[in-house]
Design an enzyme around this catalytic site. Structure first.
Site, PDB file in Angstrom:
ATOM      1  NE  ARG A   1     -18.310  -5.451  11.508  1.00  0.00           N
ATOM      2  CZ  ARG A   1     -17.450  -4.505  11.809  1.00  0.00           C
ATOM      3  NH1 ARG A   1     -16.782  -3.849  10.844  1.00  0.00           N
ATOM      4  NH2 ARG A   1     -17.247  -4.149  13.069  1.00  0.00           N
TER       5      ARG A   1
ATOM      6  CE  LYS B   1      -3.684  -4.946 -12.076  1.00  0.00           C
ATOM      7  NZ  LYS B   1      -2.219  -4.757 -11.884  1.00  0.00           N
TER       8      LYS B   1
ATOM      9  CE  LYS C   1      -3.095  -4.580 -19.718  1.00  0.00           C
ATOM     10  NZ  LYS C   1      -2.508  -3.676 -18.700  1.00  0.00           N
TER      11      LYS C   1
ATOM     12  CD  GLU D   1       0.639  -3.300 -21.001  1.00  0.00           C
ATOM     13  OE1 GLU D   1       0.171  -3.128 -19.868  1.00  0.00           O
ATOM     14  OE2 GLU D   1       0.747  -4.437 -21.520  1.00  0.00           O
TER      15      GLU D   1
ATOM     16  CG  ASP E   1       3.643  -2.743 -18.198  1.00  0.00           C
ATOM     17  OD1 ASP E   1       3.177  -2.386 -17.104  1.00  0.00           O
ATOM     18  OD2 ASP E   1       3.909  -3.939 -18.466  1.00  0.00           O
TER      19      ASP E   1
END
Length: 281
Positions: A102, A137, A169, A199, A220
């Protein structure tokens, strides 16, 4: 083919997964039903079309429980396969193979799913000059493997972590007071090998950002028209990265605006597992 990750990097991740699955007493089902010295020959095969990544994870999971196991890959990571195609053969102690099954399949299926989705995006923008990149992410603890899978699918890695590139950001900008001031501070602090990306969320911030010489400007959630206008205005002064809500349906149109890079979080946070089975042969 993509340069494989070293076993030294993969093995601890596989060991942690095995420890989670085997728990305190090991595979009690196999211990109860399978003789200790029994051997089992089996084949890994894909049950659907896709791109393979993570064969070493399956090999190392089995080897951790049976160092004498014989594992022979039929294809390499990065290969396109169809439903029913064989990926690898294994001959090992039966208890060890069943105990590792597994974990090996989970990692192989997960990484192959990332590679398959990445390949779909790369194919979607073929010929435009834009490259498909991933994001941070990723599944905690599996970033190195998932970013490797992106490369197996033909994609390119964005920064690996917070320490290898400066990416300003919206919250950094809020803390600094303006786009220009944030980029100015970043350029002053960056060493000669450190790239700076900023950004922005509107064309009104583009010229202010470019004034201070960032290496990359992230656009963005721009509309297609605004992406094209940003390409025109930037005129090559910085690489332009489109980001935010990119899908397979929209990727090509975004690429055709002339941006250099398209970042896609879905490559690692939303890829479906490629269905791969392990069956006795």
């Amino acid at each position: 083919m993509t340069e494989p990750l070293p076993d030294l990097l993969i093995a601890p991740l596989v060991q942690a997964a095995l420890q989670e699955d085997l728990g305190r007493a090991g595979d009690v089902t196999s211990q109860a039903c399978v003789p200790a010295e029994a051997r089992l020959r089996a084949v890994f095969a894909s049950r659907q079309g896709g791109v393979v990544a993570g064969l070493a994870c399956a090999r190392l999971a089995i080897a951790a429980l049976d160092p004498t196991a014989d594992f022979k890959a039929v294809v390499e990571d990065g290969a396109r396969v169809g439903a029913g195609d064989k990926l690898a053969w294994v001959d090992a102690n039966a208890r060890a193979l069943l105990g590792a099954e597994r974990v090996g399949l989970n990692l192989l299926g997960r990484l192959s799913g990332v590679a398959s989705l990445t390949r779909a995006y790369v194919d979607a923008v073929e010929g435009t000059g834009a490259i498909i990149v991933d994001t941070r992410k990723t599944t905690p603890g599996l970033r190195a493997l998932e970013k490797y899978a992106v490369r197996c699918g033909g994609g390119t890695n964005h920064r690996f972590g917070l320490d290898d590139a400066i990416l300003i950001k919206d919250n950094h900008i809020a803390a600094c007071g303006s786009v220009g001031e944030a980029v100015r501070r970043a350029k002053a602090a960056a060493g000669h090998l450190m790239k700076v990306e900023v950004e922005i969320d509107g064309l009104d911030q583009l010229e202010e950002a470019l004034k201070y010489g960032p290496d990359v400007v992230m656009l963005d959630n721009f509309s297609l028209d605004d992406l094209a206008e940003a390409v025109r205005r930037a005129a090559g002064r910085a690489a332009l990265e489109a980001s935010g809500g990119v899908t397979l349906k929209t990727a090509r149109a975004i690429a055709e605006t002339g941006v250099d890079v398209i970042s896609v979080g879905a490559l690692t946070h939303s890829a479906a597992v490629l269905d791969i089975g392990l069956d006795a042969a």
